[in-house]
Design an enzyme around this catalytic site. Structure first.
Site, PDB file in Angstrom:
ATOM      1  CD  GLN A 157      -3.768   4.123  10.557  1.00  0.00           C
ATOM      2  OE1 GLN A 157      -4.962   3.986  10.290  1.00  0.00           O
ATOM      3  NE2 GLN A 157      -2.919   4.686   9.727  1.00  0.00           N
ATOM      4  CD  GLU A 183      -6.732   4.562   4.546  1.00  0.00           C
ATOM      5  OE1 GLU A 183      -6.094   3.710   3.904  1.00  0.00           O
ATOM      6  OE2 GLU A 183      -6.198   5.309   5.385  1.00  0.00           O
ATOM      7  CG  HIS A 218      -4.536  10.539   2.427  1.00  0.00           C
ATOM      8  ND1 HIS A 218      -5.542  10.499   3.359  1.00  0.00           N
ATOM      9  CD2 HIS A 218      -3.658   9.552   2.797  1.00  0.00           C
ATOM     10  CE1 HIS A 218      -5.306   9.543   4.250  1.00  0.00           C
ATOM     11  NE2 HIS A 218      -4.168   8.958   3.930  1.00  0.00           N
ATOM     12  CG  ASP A 278      -2.085   0.933   1.107  1.00  0.00           C
ATOM     13  OD1 ASP A 278      -2.345   1.412  -0.007  1.00  0.00           O
ATOM     14  OD2 ASP A 278      -2.744   1.181   2.130  1.00  0.00           O
ATOM     15  NE  ARG A 284       3.851  14.953  10.404  1.00  0.00           N
ATOM     16  CZ  ARG A 284       3.190  13.949   9.847  1.00  0.00           C
ATOM     17  NH1 ARG A 284       2.863  12.893  10.550  1.00  0.00           N
ATOM     18  NH2 ARG A 284       2.838  13.980   8.581  1.00  0.00           N
ATOM     19  CE  LYS A 292      -4.286   1.731   7.351  1.00  0.00           C
ATOM     20  NZ  LYS A 292      -5.012   2.587   6.414  1.00  0.00           N
ATOM     21  CB  THR A 312      -6.445   7.645   1.425  1.00  0.00           C
ATOM     22  OG1 THR A 312      -6.431   6.581   2.368  1.00  0.00           O
ATOM     23  CG2 THR A 312      -7.797   8.340   1.438  1.00  0.00           C
ATOM     24  CD  GLU A 327      -7.931  12.530   3.949  1.00  0.00           C
ATOM     25  OE1 GLU A 327      -8.105  11.316   3.698  1.00  0.00           O
ATOM     26  OE2 GLU A 327      -7.409  13.322   3.144  1.00  0.00           O
ATOM     27  CE1 TYR A 373      -0.448   8.623   4.274  1.00  0.00           C
ATOM     28  CE2 TYR A 373       1.766   9.540   4.231  1.00  0.00           C
ATOM     29  CZ  TYR A 373       0.489   9.503   4.776  1.00  0.00           C
ATOM     30  OH  TYR A 373       0.186  10.333   5.835  1.00  0.00           O
ATOM     31  NE  ARG A 394      -8.731   6.573   9.232  1.00  0.00           N
ATOM     32  CZ  ARG A 394      -7.950   6.367   8.186  1.00  0.00           C
ATOM     33  NH1 ARG A 394      -6.660   6.079   8.343  1.00  0.00           N
ATOM     34  NH2 ARG A 394      -8.432   6.431   6.971  1.00  0.00           N
ATOM     35  CE1 TYR A 444       1.156   6.900  14.535  1.00  0.00           C
ATOM     36  CE2 TYR A 444       2.531   6.695  12.588  1.00  0.00           C
ATOM     37  CZ  TYR A 444       2.002   7.464  13.602  1.00  0.00           C
ATOM     38  OH  TYR A 444       2.315   8.799  13.677  1.00  0.00           O
ATOM     39  CD  GLU A 480      -5.597   2.716  -0.146  1.00  0.00           C
ATOM     40  OE1 GLU A 480      -4.775   2.103  -0.862  1.00  0.00           O
ATOM     41  OE2 GLU A 480      -5.450   2.867   1.088  1.00  0.00           O
ATOM     42  CG  ASP A 486      -6.214  -0.097   3.344  1.00  0.00           C
ATOM     43  OD1 ASP A 486      -6.334  -1.249   3.759  1.00  0.00           O
ATOM     44  OD2 ASP A 486      -5.236   0.625   3.615  1.00  0.00           O
ATOM     45  CB  THR A 546      -7.702  -4.743   2.099  1.00  0.00           C
ATOM     46  OG1 THR A 546      -6.936  -4.467   3.274  1.00  0.00           O
ATOM     47  CG2 THR A 546      -7.451  -3.671   1.057  1.00  0.00           C
TER      48      THR A 546
END
Lengths: 415, 415
Positions: free
Chosen positions: A236, A194, A128, A121, A137, A249, A346, A360, A123, A233, A240, A196, A229, A253
């Protein structure tokens, strides 16, 4: 023009011819077919029309062998399949053969189209990655320093890739409801989809230590599917660090059952996403390998039965191309096998209704997303059905991917 | 006592009976064998001695079918194999059958013992996780907050798992030589081994959404191998944020060819590693599932030909058990398949000569590790051979794993 009826607005005109694996009540053996209108052309019933070198592959129960034969064989099979479906073809003239080789999609059960050796997968959507970065962040450090230099990706769980229609169960898992406090264990509270897309890798297996150059990578792309996917959350977020998403995850899927060949997407090629800074030479290519594929996500709660489109995005939002993904995946020598699956990550656009996840769309649960029937959602609730659709459309031609569907089942309590 | 000679100090006495897949020049078909002394017992030549329900599995070219049959079948096959190897057995009395069924290990080529559906790598050594944490985040924040609450792990690349003896090529890749500056592209400079062990998952496939409880997990462990999870440290450091290691690891992962059954390790069961805080109930078990397995890593540069043991560690250093790894892996509903491979993560002890990687042994390259012949190493150099050995030993009984060997080939320049 095909002698098989293709209704107005169908995803599967003769210009598409996507591959899938299906079975029927009358014949429960899984076999390879091509979608046309509302029918499936059963290739296993038609092998004598194809060259000898592809016949075994067309009689298999998965597409891996056809994938392994490479792009010249794919072009040849596609050419012959198209001819068979034209008016006046030997198939058109043979009613008995048509009775054997044409199956109503409504009578078919679809299966995973390939044995997926490895699932990766990426990114690759800048919108996204930026959204997630801003949320976790702040704006200043939204994109990680490596993000514009390489297509960030990770290895996913191949066993838990399932075909559209398979229900997905809300998981139990560990979360950290309050930063710095003790973790909790219970049903996932922030369950998400997600949006994808993914492609299946083709061509013969490569050797360990062998790189696939960005110039040769196009030969390795068999075709594309839609993907959901599913993501837990809250699980995760806790698990992670530092090795990436794991149990958040591998709960499932989903992919759409029909693999749309790259050849069918060529009319919808668009410019690659502008890249600044210019990546290293091993990632540079001039060839267009970006596509105008419209993507939509519906949520349909069981109670109301009302489907609401919560996201309208587009594959062309991807910063990194599939060719760059392959070149990067193999740059250190990782070997590929036909049937490997590589997903985009995503796919979010820049508009707030084009974001490819509830994370999101609801901006981390701060903005409820209105649904029809008086409902709203921050994340998915039990018995919500999620439907992803994808299609290309221009000048009267529509090339569709069908749909990727899954319903969220309630969590199974621990005994 | 077996009629097949077992030399003093052999890894493969009749109490071991590890499974592997081999072929010979005389018979290039891959087949299932059991190691005994310096021989291989070719089970494919002996199927008539085994019950009907396992015969097909014993005639396969990989061990997946035997793995899928479950622990009762494994016990039965092991019992019969042991009886066949005892003095006075029908095999002992039949010289012609022995000539067909006993092959010298020196005449055999070993293959990957199973088709590995998915490969998972955990991070279960507290000393390793602490060392890496101290190096990169300082003593205060060495262990991530989640580390003592769940067995951190991630999905690895199954296609690039290779059998011992396969050379591994130094990769090219992206690195960030100077923080905040531009990344560089070139051959990996910080190439490393990781001393690990791994187990193969057995039992029938589980369904997506089905958890394997920590109480049932022991039935899922078919047996153990040694592993070298080759790592490109400089590439890893640049790429791994936020989704985990990717191209720094998928360049090759070596495993030893002989799978030692759990039954052979039972005499070496030791207390599980003390866990504080107590984990959530889904991770709690009373059953001992930790083993006293001595592990060693040698480095042998080609120039000097002198092998130096740079690391002496032990499997018992693992904080999380294999049963906890399985229960956690499936807690959100991830399905398992026989032949899945789950690795421990680097196994470091608390002494500075027990660290399971050059990263730790040379403390991030600050302390050269002396080798015999006047050499020293901070990381691996081209043509270095890395040999991992593992064995249990007590009261005159030695159960060994053989070795996991690989040589570092120079990087292939870009054209």
């Amino acid at each position: 023009m095909s002698f098989v009826a293709v209704p107005q607005g169908s995803d599967f005109p003769i210009e598409n011819l996507p591959y899938g694996v299906f079975s029927t009540a009358a014949n429960p053996t899984a076999r390879i077919g091509v979608a046309i209108g509302e029918k499936i052309l059963d290739l296993s019933a038609l092998v004598s029309f194809y060259p000898e070198n592809v016949r075994n592959a067309l009689q298999a129960t998965v597409l891996n062998d056809l994938m392994s034969l490479g792009c010249d064989a794919w072009a040849e099979v596609r050419r012959i399949t198209k001819e068979l479906l034209l008016e006046g073809s030997p198939l058109h003239k043979d009613a008995a053969l048509q009775a054997r080789a044409l199956v109503a999609q409504s009578d078919a059960k679809m299966h995973l189209p390939a044995n997926i050796g490895d699932y990766t997968d990426f990114y690759s959507s800048i919108h996204h990655a930026t959204n997630v970065g801003v949320m976790f962040r702040g704006k200043e450090n939204a994109l990680m320093p490596n993000w514009k230099h390489l297509p960030v990706g990770y290895h996913g769980r191949a066993s838990s890739v399932v075909v559209s229609g398979t229900p997905i169960r809300r998981p139990y898992g560990q979360t950290l409801p309050v930063d710095g406090a003790d973790p909790a264990f219970g049903p996932c509270r922030l369950f998400d989809f997600e949006l994808e897309m993914a492609f299946f890798v083709g061509g013969p297996p490569t050797e360990l230590g062998q790189r696939v150059s960005v110039r040769d990578a196009a030969k390795r792309v068999f075709g594309f599917v839609l993907m959901n996917d599913w993501s837990a959350r809250d699980i995760q977020k806790w698990e992670y660090v530092p090795l990436g998403p794991f149990t958040a995850k591998n709960l499932g899927t989903s992919i759409s059952p029909w693999i749309v060949p790259v050849a069918a997407l060529e009319p919808f090629l668009v410019d690659n996403f502008p890249q600044d800074p210019k990546p290293f030479p091993y990632l540079q290519h001039e060839q267009k390998f970006n596509f105008d594929i419209k993507l939509e996500v519906d949520i349909k709660p069981k109670d109301t039965g009302v489907a609401t489109t919560v996201c309208r995005s587009n594959y062309r939002n991807l910063y990194w191309t599939a060719l760059q993904q392959i070149a990067h995946h193999t740059v250190t020598g990782c070997n590929l096998k036909p049937g490997d699956l590589m997903a985009s990550g995503t796919i979010s656009g820049d508009a707030s209704d084009s974001f490819g996840s509830m994370l999101e769309l609801s901006w981390k649960g701060t903005k409820p997303v209105p649904l029809g029937g008086g409902e709203s959602r921050k994340f998915l609730q039990d018995n919500d059905e999620v439907v992803i659709r994808g299609y290309c459309s221009a000048d009267g031609l529509r090339i569709g991917f069908g749909s990727c569907v899954g319903v969220v089942l309630p969590a199974t309590p621990f005994e």
